[in-house]
Design a protein around this motif. Structure first.
Motif, PDB file in Angstrom:
ATOM      1  N   LEU A  36       0.827  -1.193   0.000  1.00  0.00           N
ATOM      2  CA  LEU A  36       0.000   0.000   0.000  1.00  0.00           C
ATOM      3  C   LEU A  36       0.870   1.256   0.000  1.00  0.00           C
ATOM      4  CD1 LEU A  36      -2.867   1.097   0.054  1.00  0.00           C
ATOM      5  CD2 LEU A  36      -2.806   0.937   2.545  1.00  0.00           C
ATOM      6  N   GLU A  37       1.955   1.239   0.771  1.00  0.00           N
ATOM      7  CA  GLU A  37       2.875   2.379   0.801  1.00  0.00           C
ATOM      8  C   GLU A  37       3.556   2.562  -0.560  1.00  0.00           C
ATOM      9  OE1 GLU A  37       4.648   5.774   2.110  1.00  0.00           O
ATOM     10  OE2 GLU A  37       2.989   4.660   2.985  1.00  0.00           O
ATOM     11  N   GLU A  38       3.940   1.465  -1.219  1.00  0.00           N
ATOM     12  CA  GLU A  38       4.535   1.556  -2.561  1.00  0.00           C
ATOM     13  C   GLU A  38       3.553   2.199  -3.539  1.00  0.00           C
ATOM     14  OE1 GLU A  38       5.436  -2.469  -3.558  1.00  0.00           O
ATOM     15  OE2 GLU A  38       7.352  -2.462  -2.514  1.00  0.00           O
ATOM     16  N   ILE A  39       2.302   1.794  -3.458  1.00  0.00           N
ATOM     17  CA  ILE A  39       1.268   2.362  -4.346  1.00  0.00           C
ATOM     18  C   ILE A  39       1.107   3.847  -4.073  1.00  0.00           C
ATOM     19  CG2 ILE A  39      -1.199   2.338  -4.887  1.00  0.00           C
ATOM     20  CD1 ILE A  39      -1.096  -0.726  -4.276  1.00  0.00           C
ATOM     21  N   ARG A  40       1.054   4.222  -2.803  1.00  0.00           N
ATOM     22  CA  ARG A  40       0.889   5.655  -2.458  1.00  0.00           C
ATOM     23  C   ARG A  40       2.073   6.484  -2.930  1.00  0.00           C
ATOM     24  NH1 ARG A  40      -1.551   4.395   3.447  1.00  0.00           N
ATOM     25  NH2 ARG A  40      -3.739   4.351   2.820  1.00  0.00           N
ATOM     26  N   GLN A  41       3.297   5.986  -2.716  1.00  0.00           N
ATOM     27  CA  GLN A  41       4.484   6.731  -3.129  1.00  0.00           C
ATOM     28  C   GLN A  41       4.543   6.891  -4.649  1.00  0.00           C
ATOM     29  OE1 GLN A  41       6.584   8.444  -1.180  1.00  0.00           O
ATOM     30  NE2 GLN A  41       5.243   7.823   0.488  1.00  0.00           N
ATOM     31  N   ALA A  42       4.200   5.845  -5.372  1.00  0.00           N
ATOM     32  CA  ALA A  42       4.198   5.935  -6.833  1.00  0.00           C
ATOM     33  C   ALA A  42       3.142   6.919  -7.309  1.00  0.00           C
ATOM     34  CB  ALA A  42       3.954   4.560  -7.448  1.00  0.00           C
ATOM     35  N   THR A  43       1.982   6.902  -6.664  1.00  0.00           N
ATOM     36  CA  THR A  43       0.916   7.817  -7.040  1.00  0.00           C
ATOM     37  C   THR A  43       1.311   9.261  -6.752  1.00  0.00           C
ATOM     38  OG1 THR A  43      -0.735   6.120  -6.594  1.00  0.00           O
ATOM     39  CG2 THR A  43      -1.515   8.384  -6.687  1.00  0.00           C
ATOM     40  N   LYS A  44       1.848   9.511  -5.554  1.00  0.00           N
ATOM     41  CA  LYS A  44       2.280  10.864  -5.188  1.00  0.00           C
ATOM     42  C   LYS A  44       3.429  11.346  -6.065  1.00  0.00           C
ATOM     43  CE  LYS A  44       1.651  10.179  -0.347  1.00  0.00           C
ATOM     44  NZ  LYS A  44       2.254  10.348   0.972  1.00  0.00           N
ATOM     45  N   GLY A  45       4.343  10.429  -6.394  1.00  0.00           N
ATOM     46  CA  GLY A  45       5.527  10.798  -7.165  1.00  0.00           C
ATOM     47  C   GLY A  45       5.298  10.868  -8.662  1.00  0.00           C
ATOM     48  N   GLY A  46       4.173  10.336  -9.122  1.00  0.00           N
ATOM     49  CA  GLY A  46       3.872  10.399 -10.546  1.00  0.00           C
ATOM     50  C   GLY A  46       4.694   9.451 -11.395  1.00  0.00           C
ATOM     51  N   TYR A  47       5.095   8.327 -10.838  1.00  0.00           N
ATOM     52  CA  TYR A  47       5.854   7.356 -11.616  1.00  0.00           C
ATOM     53  C   TYR A  47       5.153   6.005 -11.555  1.00  0.00           C
ATOM     54  CZ  TYR A  47       7.841   6.284  -7.016  1.00  0.00           C
ATOM     55  OH  TYR A  47       8.022   5.970  -5.696  1.00  0.00           O
ATOM     56  N   PRO A  48       5.378   5.163 -12.555  1.00  0.00           N
ATOM     57  CA  PRO A  48       4.677   3.876 -12.601  1.00  0.00           C
ATOM     58  C   PRO A  48       5.226   2.886 -11.579  1.00  0.00           C
ATOM     59  CG  PRO A  48       6.195   4.024 -14.432  1.00  0.00           C
ATOM     60  CD  PRO A  48       6.217   5.358 -13.738  1.00  0.00           C
ATOM     61  N   LEU A  49       4.353   2.051 -11.085  1.00  0.00           N
ATOM     62  CA  LEU A  49       4.738   0.985 -10.175  1.00  0.00           C
ATOM     63  C   LEU A  49       4.774  -0.290 -11.008  1.00  0.00           C
ATOM     64  CD1 LEU A  49       5.348   0.170  -7.270  1.00  0.00           C
ATOM     65  CD2 LEU A  49       2.893  -0.128  -6.923  1.00  0.00           C
ATOM     66  N   VAL A  50       5.988  -0.691 -11.406  1.00  0.00           N
ATOM     67  CA  VAL A  50       6.151  -1.825 -12.319  1.00  0.00           C
ATOM     68  C   VAL A  50       7.129  -2.832 -11.739  1.00  0.00           C
ATOM     69  CG1 VAL A  50       5.642  -0.452 -14.367  1.00  0.00           C
ATOM     70  CG2 VAL A  50       7.988  -0.654 -13.605  1.00  0.00           C
ATOM     71  N   LEU A  54      10.374  -4.944 -16.296  1.00  0.00           N
ATOM     72  CA  LEU A  54       9.850  -3.817 -17.075  1.00  0.00           C
ATOM     73  C   LEU A  54      10.532  -2.519 -16.669  1.00  0.00           C
ATOM     74  CD1 LEU A  54       7.957  -2.638 -19.170  1.00  0.00           C
ATOM     75  CD2 LEU A  54       6.158  -2.574 -17.430  1.00  0.00           C
ATOM     76  N   LYS A  55      10.819  -2.373 -15.377  1.00  0.00           N
ATOM     77  CA  LYS A  55      11.509  -1.179 -14.896  1.00  0.00           C
ATOM     78  C   LYS A  55      12.871  -1.041 -15.568  1.00  0.00           C
ATOM     79  CE  LYS A  55      12.901   1.018 -10.606  1.00  0.00           C
ATOM     80  NZ  LYS A  55      12.920   0.895  -9.152  1.00  0.00           N
ATOM     81  N   GLU A  56      13.625  -2.133 -15.626  1.00  0.00           N
ATOM     82  CA  GLU A  56      14.942  -2.117 -16.268  1.00  0.00           C
ATOM     83  C   GLU A  56      14.831  -1.752 -17.746  1.00  0.00           C
ATOM     84  OE1 GLU A  56      18.366  -5.341 -17.332  1.00  0.00           O
ATOM     85  OE2 GLU A  56      17.488  -5.454 -15.331  1.00  0.00           O
ATOM     86  N   LYS A  57      13.837  -2.321 -18.414  1.00  0.00           N
ATOM     87  CA  LYS A  57      13.637  -2.041 -19.834  1.00  0.00           C
ATOM     88  C   LYS A  57      13.282  -0.567 -20.062  1.00  0.00           C
ATOM     89  CE  LYS A  57      10.960  -3.704 -23.789  1.00  0.00           C
ATOM     90  NZ  LYS A  57       9.922  -4.640 -24.228  1.00  0.00           N
ATOM     91  N   LEU A  58      12.403  -0.026 -19.244  1.00  0.00           N
ATOM     92  CA  LEU A  58      12.006   1.376 -19.391  1.00  0.00           C
ATOM     93  C   LEU A  58      13.154   2.320 -19.056  1.00  0.00           C
ATOM     94  CD1 LEU A  58       8.420   1.213 -17.870  1.00  0.00           C
ATOM     95  CD2 LEU A  58       9.022   1.498 -20.282  1.00  0.00           C
ATOM     96  N   GLU A  59      13.914   2.004 -18.012  1.00  0.00           N
ATOM     97  CA  GLU A  59      15.054   2.847 -17.649  1.00  0.00           C
ATOM     98  C   GLU A  59      16.120   2.836 -18.722  1.00  0.00           C
ATOM     99  OE1 GLU A  59      16.045   1.424 -13.734  1.00  0.00           O
ATOM    100  OE2 GLU A  59      14.856   3.010 -12.790  1.00  0.00           O
ATOM    101  N   ARG A  67      11.643   8.111  -7.592  1.00  0.00           N
ATOM    102  CA  ARG A  67      11.238   9.390  -7.025  1.00  0.00           C
ATOM    103  C   ARG A  67      12.454  10.317  -6.982  1.00  0.00           C
ATOM    104  NH1 ARG A  67       6.822  10.749  -3.570  1.00  0.00           N
ATOM    105  NH2 ARG A  67       7.235  12.749  -2.602  1.00  0.00           N
ATOM    106  N   ARG A  68      12.238  11.537  -7.416  1.00  0.00           N
ATOM    107  CA  ARG A  68      13.299  12.543  -7.401  1.00  0.00           C
ATOM    108  C   ARG A  68      12.865  13.692  -6.517  1.00  0.00           C
ATOM    109  NH1 ARG A  68      13.524  13.148 -13.695  1.00  0.00           N
ATOM    110  NH2 ARG A  68      11.406  12.504 -13.376  1.00  0.00           N
ATOM    111  N   THR A  69      13.771  14.602  -6.252  1.00  0.00           N
ATOM    112  CA  THR A  69      13.409  15.753  -5.436  1.00  0.00           C
ATOM    113  C   THR A  69      12.400  16.600  -6.198  1.00  0.00           C
ATOM    114  OG1 THR A  69      15.313  16.967  -6.300  1.00  0.00           O
ATOM    115  CG2 THR A  69      15.591  15.852  -4.197  1.00  0.00           C
ATOM    116  N   PRO A  70      11.407  17.143  -5.495  1.00  0.00           N
ATOM    117  CA  PRO A  70      10.374  17.923  -6.171  1.00  0.00           C
ATOM    118  C   PRO A  70      10.907  19.272  -6.644  1.00  0.00           C
ATOM    119  CG  PRO A  70      10.032  17.951  -3.805  1.00  0.00           C
ATOM    120  CD  PRO A  70      11.179  17.015  -4.073  1.00  0.00           C
ATOM    121  N   GLY A  71      10.195  19.858  -7.574  1.00  0.00           N
ATOM    122  CA  GLY A  71      10.527  21.189  -8.058  1.00  0.00           C
ATOM    123  C   GLY A  71      11.386  21.177  -9.302  1.00  0.00           C
ATOM    124  N   PRO A  72      11.624  22.365  -9.843  1.00  0.00           N
ATOM    125  CA  PRO A  72      12.434  22.448 -11.059  1.00  0.00           C
ATOM    126  C   PRO A  72      13.891  22.121 -10.778  1.00  0.00           C
ATOM    127  CG  PRO A  72      11.893  24.640 -10.254  1.00  0.00           C
ATOM    128  CD  PRO A  72      11.148  23.664  -9.393  1.00  0.00           C
TER     129      PRO A  72
END
Length: 95
Positions: A36-50, A54-59, A67-72
């Motif tokens: 549940l925490e993984e789902i929440r963090q991915a949702t808040k961070g705007g990145y896919p939970l895979v 698949l993660k290795e292939k996409l990267e 997750r990266r630091t917020p802001g520009p």
């Protein structure tokens, strides 16, 4: 049943024959706190939970999935190659 078909969207075999009751039963199951925490963090961070594969292939294709630091992004500071200004109160000497 949707109003139109979309070639990019397909019903997964696992849900194709589900009834409303079986779907509700799946949604009512408990989710582990860690998941549940993984789902929440991915949702808040705007990145896919895979998964890892698949993660290795996409990267490797250049996608950012962590997750990266917020802001520009901060602009890189150029090295300072200027000379100091003369001190106006010391008769023109450089301070």
């Amino acid at each position: 049943a949707g109003l139109r078909t979309d070639p990019l969207i397909a019903t997964h075999d696992a849900v194709a024959g589900m009834t409303a009751e079986s779907y509700r039963a799946i949604l009512s199951e408990d989710v582990a706190a860690e998941r549940l925490e993984e789902i929440r963090q991915a949702t808040k961070g705007g990145y896919p939970l895979v998964g890892a594969a698949l993660k290795e292939k996409l990267e490797s294709a250049g996608r950012k999935l962590e997750r990266r630091t917020p802001g520009p992004k901060r602009a890189a500071q150029a090295p300072c190659n200027s000379v100091p200004d003369p001190d106006l109160f010391s008769g023109g000497a450089v301070s």
